[in-house]
Design an enzyme around this catalytic site. Structure first.
Site, PDB file in Angstrom:
ATOM      1  N   ARG A  20       0.963  -1.269   0.195  1.00 18.90           N
ATOM      2  CA  ARG A  20       0.019   0.034  -0.014  1.00 18.90           C
ATOM      3  C   ARG A  20       0.888   1.337   0.023  1.00 18.90           C
ATOM      4  NH1 ARG A  20      -2.348   2.471   5.281  1.00 18.90           N
ATOM      5  NH2 ARG A  20      -3.779   3.998   4.520  1.00 18.90           N
ATOM      6  N   ASP A  78      -3.466   4.087  -2.160  1.00 13.11           N
ATOM      7  CA  ASP A  78      -4.493   4.390  -1.368  1.00 13.11           C
ATOM      8  C   ASP A  78      -5.537   5.172  -1.945  1.00 13.11           C
ATOM      9  OD1 ASP A  78      -5.697   3.156   1.149  1.00 13.11           O
ATOM     10  OD2 ASP A  78      -5.191   5.213   2.045  1.00 13.11           O
ATOM     11  N   LEU A 109     -12.042   5.577  11.130  1.00  8.98           N
ATOM     12  CA  LEU A 109     -11.601   6.369  12.135  1.00  8.98           C
ATOM     13  C   LEU A 109     -10.377   5.495  12.729  1.00  8.98           C
ATOM     14  CD1 LEU A 109     -14.701   7.851  14.230  1.00  8.98           C
ATOM     15  CD2 LEU A 109     -13.540   8.855  12.184  1.00  8.98           C
ATOM     16  N   GLY A 151     -13.277   3.487  15.084  1.00  3.00           N
ATOM     17  CA  GLY A 151     -14.545   3.286  14.272  1.00  3.00           C
ATOM     18  C   GLY A 151     -15.340   2.036  14.359  1.00  3.00           C
ATOM     19  N   GLU A 170      -8.076  -4.403   3.748  1.00  3.56           N
ATOM     20  CA  GLU A 170      -7.460  -3.860   2.722  1.00  3.56           C
ATOM     21  C   GLU A 170      -6.437  -4.809   2.015  1.00  3.56           C
ATOM     22  OE1 GLU A 170      -6.263  -1.154   6.130  1.00  3.56           O
ATOM     23  OE2 GLU A 170      -6.730   0.558   4.595  1.00  3.56           O
TER      24      GLU A 170
HETATM   25  N1  LIG Z   1     -11.396  -0.608  20.928  1.00  2.89           N
HETATM   26  C1  LIG Z   1     -10.835   0.778  20.735  1.00  2.89           C
HETATM   27  N2  LIG Z   1     -11.471   1.755  20.910  1.00  2.89           N
HETATM   28  C2  LIG Z   1     -10.798   2.749  20.741  1.00  2.89           C
HETATM   29  N3  LIG Z   1      -9.851   3.259  20.085  1.00  2.89           N
HETATM   30  C3  LIG Z   1      -8.924   1.718  19.437  1.00  2.89           C
HETATM   31  C4  LIG Z   1      -9.731   0.455  19.636  1.00  2.89           C
HETATM   32  N4  LIG Z   1      -8.883   0.046  19.079  1.00  2.89           N
HETATM   33  C5  LIG Z   1      -7.970   0.097  18.450  1.00  2.89           C
HETATM   34  N5  LIG Z   1      -7.975   1.634  18.555  1.00  2.89           N
HETATM   35  C6  LIG Z   1      -7.356   2.895  18.236  1.00  2.89           C
HETATM   36  O1  LIG Z   1      -7.107   2.505  16.582  1.00  2.89           O
HETATM   37  C7  LIG Z   1      -6.106   3.194  16.173  1.00  2.89           C
HETATM   38  C8  LIG Z   1      -5.509   2.622  15.292  1.00  2.89           C
HETATM   39  O2  LIG Z   1      -6.310   2.487  14.030  1.00  2.89           O
HETATM   40  P1  LIG Z   1      -6.067   1.294  12.803  1.00  2.89           P
HETATM   41  O3  LIG Z   1      -7.115   1.452  11.937  1.00  2.89           O
HETATM   42  O4  LIG Z   1      -5.954   0.213  13.357  1.00  2.89           O
HETATM   43  O5  LIG Z   1      -4.580   1.675  12.353  1.00  2.89           O
HETATM   44  P2  LIG Z   1      -4.049   2.514  11.358  1.00  2.89           P
HETATM   45  O6  LIG Z   1      -4.545   3.940  11.302  1.00  2.89           O
HETATM   46  O7  LIG Z   1      -2.519   2.540  11.462  1.00  2.89           O
HETATM   47  O8  LIG Z   1      -4.302   1.614  10.046  1.00  2.89           O
HETATM   48  C9  LIG Z   1      -5.034   3.391  17.534  1.00  2.89           C
HETATM   49  O9  LIG Z   1      -4.980   4.839  17.770  1.00  2.89           O
HETATM   50  C10 LIG Z   1      -5.761   2.678  18.534  1.00  2.89           C
HETATM   51  O10 LIG Z   1      -5.697   3.385  19.729  1.00  2.89           O
HETATM   52  C1  LIG Z   2      -4.311   7.578   5.042  1.00  2.41           C
HETATM   53  C2  LIG Z   2      -4.166   7.354   6.387  1.00  2.41           C
HETATM   54  O1  LIG Z   2      -4.416   8.206   6.985  1.00  2.41           O
HETATM   55  O2  LIG Z   2      -3.638   6.122   6.715  1.00  2.41           O
HETATM   56  P1  LIG Z   2      -3.512   5.532   8.027  1.00  2.41           P
HETATM   57  O3  LIG Z   2      -5.096   5.727   8.869  1.00  2.41           O
HETATM   58  O4  LIG Z   2      -2.963   4.129   8.118  1.00  2.41           O
HETATM   59  O5  LIG Z   2      -2.737   6.435   8.913  1.00  2.41           O
HETATM   60 MG   LIG Z   3      -5.171   1.865   8.286  1.00  2.33          MG
END
Ligand SMILES: Nc1ncnc2c1ncn2[C@@H]1O[C@H](COP(=O)(O)OP(=O)(O)O)[C@@H](O)[C@H]1O
Ligand SMILES: CC(=O)OP(=O)(O)O
Ligand SMILES: [Mg+2]
Length: 392
Positions: free
Chosen positions: A86, A143, A196, A317, A363
């Site tokens: 990605r 992405d 989120l 989210g 993804e």
């Molecule tokens: N159950 C939860 N409640 C609230 N926040 C969470 C929970 N599980 C993971 N997170 C938060 O989600 C974020 C990571 O999101 P993710 O979509 O997995 O990662 P990325 O953005 O790196 O792809 C971290 O900030 C983590 O603290």
């Molecule tokens: C594009 C982007 O914000 O990706 P990530 O959620 O992994 O930080």
């Molecule tokens: Mg991500």
């Protein structure tokens, strides 16, 4: 010789805080996830299709993640023939998935400061993966590809032609995540996808295509993210530049690493911690975050002919019912008769006829499909790149 129809594909999804990986033959053999890698130490969790989870300590966080993954895969699965990565960058350099070559990688490296939380590490992982699996072909998967089907009115930025000529347009991000949503929910009507994670975005979709998305030329735009400002009055950026004597890198660091939720909460980025904390800055950071996300959902609804569903994805989210309720509570005023139903706000919104869906996106499955299509030579575009999103 690799049988072209059945290559072993390893998808490597480097996010701003996480590494996700999946190896398919094409059936899923191994899935791996290392979360919150911005911390010094972490853990890689590996799952096979038959269940049974293995956890591997990552004493050096990011630095140990790929060697740990390569070691674990060696004992569990065949060597990959293809590694698909990605790539987060809004640029004409990569508009669809395509095989990598040295020239493309060098040009991406020259642009990597534009997505500082993503691209330097993603390109580092491309290099490390090449050393781990020297015989594998490399495919790069933007992405932003899904958003190439945005309507012109959503894609164009209101700037003069000379400014737009340099590629300034709404590229959008989290396209692989939104593609996963529309792939996995084929009956989804017109909907707003609220992604989120560490990065946060809101995307309106209808008929499997984007109608609007909040991020534009970088993952620092749109709604506030955990450490990113989101959209700002342009004069804010200009005044920050003036205050630093024109230090673009310093302003970029401020906007990417010290803003958003972290900027208002004294550097805290875990929304679970903020929800538990009773102090004023945690409370303000959460209220601003939820308000901006909900306002972006309301705005995105105006890009749809009808609003059937809201889909929550990403670590926050999908993980936090509290955050979903806080966002949904602010959306109730859009739906006549929603308030007054029993139950929490997400249930009230659902009672008003808007499906509230929680989706764990895949993804890596989208990347796998796109990489296989590129290698088969399906739907090659003018520059040899296959479009990311299939028209439905
Ligand atoms: N159950 C939860 N409640 C609230 N926040 C969470 C929970 N599980 C993971 N997170 C938060 O989600 C974020 C990571 O999101 P993710 O979509 O997995 O990662 P990325 O953005 O790196 O792809 C971290 O900030 C983590 O603290
Ligand atoms: C594009 C982007 O914000 O990706 P990530 O959620 O992994 O930080
Ligand atoms: Mg991500």
């Amino acid at each position: 010789m690799v049988e072209p129809a059945r290559p072993v594909v390893l998808a490597l999804n480097v996010g701003s805080s996480s590494l996700r990986a999946a190896l398919r033959v094409p059936e899923l053999r191994v899935r791996a996830h290392a979360a919150e890698l911005s911390r010094a130490a972490g853990e890689l969790a590996l799952d096979g299709p038959g269940g049974g989870r293995e956890r591997i300590a990552l004493p050096d966080g990011w630095d140990s993640a790929l060697p740990a993954l390569a070691g674990a895969l060696a004992s569990r699965a065949p060597q990959p023939d293809v590694v698909v990565h990605r790539i987060v960058l809004g640029s004409d350099l990569l508009v669809g998935p395509r095989p990598a070559d040295g020239a493309l990688l060098a040009r991406l490296r020259a642009e990597s400061h534009r997505a500082p939380l993503h691209l330097p590490r993603q390109l580092d992982v491309v290099d490390r993966a090449r050393r781990c699996w020297p015989g594998a072909r490399i495919v790069l998967c933007p992405d932003s590809g899904f958003h190439r089907q945005l309507p012109d009115e959503a894609e164009v930025l209101p700037l003069p032609p000379d400014a737009r000529a340099s590629g300034l347009r709404r590229w959008g991000f989290h396209g692989l995540a939104v593609q996963s949503v529309v792939d996995r929910l084929p009956d989804l009507g017109p909907a707003v996808v609220v992604h989120l994670g560490s990065g946060c975005s809101v995307t309106a979709v209808a008929d499997g295509r984007p109608r609007h998305t909040t991020m534009a030329i970088s993952p620092a735009g749109g709604v506030p993210s955990l450490t990113r400002s989101g959209d700002l009055d342009p004069e804010v950026v200009l005044q920050l530049l003036e205050a630093t004597g024109g230090d673009v890198d310093a302003v970029r660091r401020t906007l990417n690493q010290r803003s958003g939720v972290a900027g208002l909460s004294g550097g805290r980025t875990d929304v679970r911690e903020l929800l538990r904390a009773a102090d004023a800055s945690a409370d303000l950071a959460l209220r601003v975050f939820v308000r901006d996300v909900a306002m972006a959902v309301a705005a995105a609804v105006t890009a749809l002919d009808r609003w059937d569903a809201v889909v929550f994805t990403g670590g926050i989210g999908a993980g936090s019912a509290v955050v979903r309720d806080l966002v949904c509570a602010r959306l109730l005023s859009l739906r006549q008769g929603a308030a007054g139903h029993p139950g929490p706000p997400a249930a009230q919104l659902a009672a008003s006829g808007v499906r509230v869906v929680v989706e764990h996106v895949d993804e890596e499955a989208v990347m796998d499909r796109l990489a296989r299509a590129v290698l088969r030579g399906d739907a090659a575009g003018p520059d040899g790149a296959a479009p990311v999103a299939r028209p439905r």
